[in-house]
Design a protein around this motif. Sequence first.
Motif, PDB file in Angstrom:
ATOM      1  N   LEU A 120      -0.044  26.103 -51.880  1.00  0.00           N
ATOM      2  CA  LEU A 120       1.199  26.849 -52.056  1.00  0.00           C
ATOM      3  C   LEU A 120       1.663  26.925 -53.478  1.00  0.00           C
ATOM      4  O   LEU A 120       1.014  26.004 -54.117  1.00  0.00           O
ATOM      5  N   PRO A 121       2.095  27.890 -54.001  1.00  0.00           N
ATOM      6  CA  PRO A 121       2.460  28.040 -55.509  1.00  0.00           C
ATOM      7  C   PRO A 121       3.120  26.598 -55.845  1.00  0.00           C
ATOM      8  O   PRO A 121       2.899  26.126 -56.981  1.00  0.00           O
ATOM      9  N   GLU A 122       4.109  26.349 -54.986  1.00  0.00           N
ATOM     10  CA  GLU A 122       5.059  25.042 -55.554  1.00  0.00           C
ATOM     11  C   GLU A 122       4.222  23.858 -55.571  1.00  0.00           C
ATOM     12  O   GLU A 122       4.583  23.016 -56.500  1.00  0.00           O
ATOM     13  N   GLU A 123       3.394  23.858 -54.802  1.00  0.00           N
ATOM     14  CA  GLU A 123       2.631  22.544 -54.547  1.00  0.00           C
ATOM     15  C   GLU A 123       1.605  22.638 -55.795  1.00  0.00           C
ATOM     16  O   GLU A 123       1.526  21.510 -56.467  1.00  0.00           O
ATOM     17  N   LYS A 124       1.057  23.709 -56.277  1.00  0.00           N
ATOM     18  CA  LYS A 124       0.231  23.797 -57.470  1.00  0.00           C
ATOM     19  C   LYS A 124       0.824  23.256 -58.617  1.00  0.00           C
ATOM     20  O   LYS A 124       0.414  22.827 -59.456  1.00  0.00           O
ATOM     21  N   LYS A 125       2.113  23.839 -58.775  1.00  0.00           N
ATOM     22  CA  LYS A 125       2.923  23.721 -59.973  1.00  0.00           C
ATOM     23  C   LYS A 125       3.352  21.938 -59.996  1.00  0.00           C
ATOM     24  O   LYS A 125       3.013  21.398 -61.066  1.00  0.00           O
TER      25      LYS A 125
END
Length: 440
Positions: free
Chosen positions: A389-394
Amino acid sequence: MGTILHIDMNSYFASVEQQANPRLRGKPIGVTGGDRLKRTVLSTASIEAKRLGVKTGMSLWEAKRVCPNLIIVCSDHEKYLSVTKRFLNIFKDYTPYLEVFSIDECFLELPSLTGPATRQPHDYPTTLTRVGPHHGAPRLVSPASFPGVDVAKQIKARLKAELGPHITCSIGISYNKLIAKLAGSLKKPDGLVVIPDEETALKVLDEASLDDVCGIGSRIKRRLFQMGIRDFKDLRKVPKECLMASFKSYGKVLYNMARGTDYTPVIPFYEKQEIKSVGHRHTLEEDTFNPESIRQTLLKLCELVAQRLRSKNLMGKTIHCWYRSSALGGVFYGEGMQQTLTHLSCDGLEIFQHSWQIFQNIWQGEKIRMIGVAVSNLFPNKPINLSWLPEEKKRNIILQTLDTVNNKYGDFTLQRGILLKSEVVRRKPNPFLSDRRFKI
Ligand SMILES: [Mg+2]
């Protein structure tokens, strides 16, 4: 199982200090838990200090009140670890089955050379009176021919010769770990106690109080008391199913304990690679009930725990939180002191959110002296656990950056905004060596 020796150094940190500094010998000294003299608890009291009523875990203030002549020494963990390595080197000359239980405690298993025939229970007096720390000195069993006694005596002599006469140990010898540890606790300092067989073990257990045995802490003891179980005689009368209904799988352990039975093997240090939990605790500069400062301290501890998880490439599922209140003195564990997540985590903020919830559930508004957090139920951090997920990657990028900077420039060089102006929390070596590797 062969013969088990439990070796426990007496007043360890204090006796290492006394060995190192002749001016401290024969005097009541207390070793502090941290590097701040201002406010902390004693991690060890010397034998002399204990005789005057000073106890491990007392605050400096209490200890000074009990014993005004108490000499306070700052703890020096590197020094204690180096002495630990030296005595482990001595122990490993006698057996490869050496389990490091804590910085000053070990189990040794001596393989039985001739099998069970070496046991001759009739040679030993089996009447034990006045047993246990609360009932004065026990009458000791000191059979010359019990397997392990020779080794124990040699070890004691070598410790004296190689580490110095001020560092002494208590050795308990028995047929399993549980009873060997109990035997070792019967005579301090410089004891050597054998509990040769189950018959004797039951007699010792009958005289002991529930929390004299490793594995029964104040919380379990309280629950047993509530069930009307006050000693091991009572515990032995309770059916296994009953104990399992109240304590789940630990009920079986309690059932066995009451019978002097323990099947846990001695796990040599080179096989013990599994870390069971990663935790941190901190004694506050001043007792406080200010939720903001408790919150900040807890967040810092969670960040340290998370950082350590990441450095070991681990993620955890269960979060524990506890505190010590200034009023009660003892550590307070409330019901609901742990929460299990639906996923694995090594993120300080997430660990914090759960531990803060736990804390709010168990805290009754009194002043706090110490607070701690730990993560257990650990699994290796494999790429499969990572979310895309993008927020997890961030988040992962942020955590990696935090680690890179803080590992290079020190803890909390980079930190969350909420932590600005918060109390300094330092990393301390873990006294239980759970994540220290030994090269011996
Ligand atoms: Mg000790």
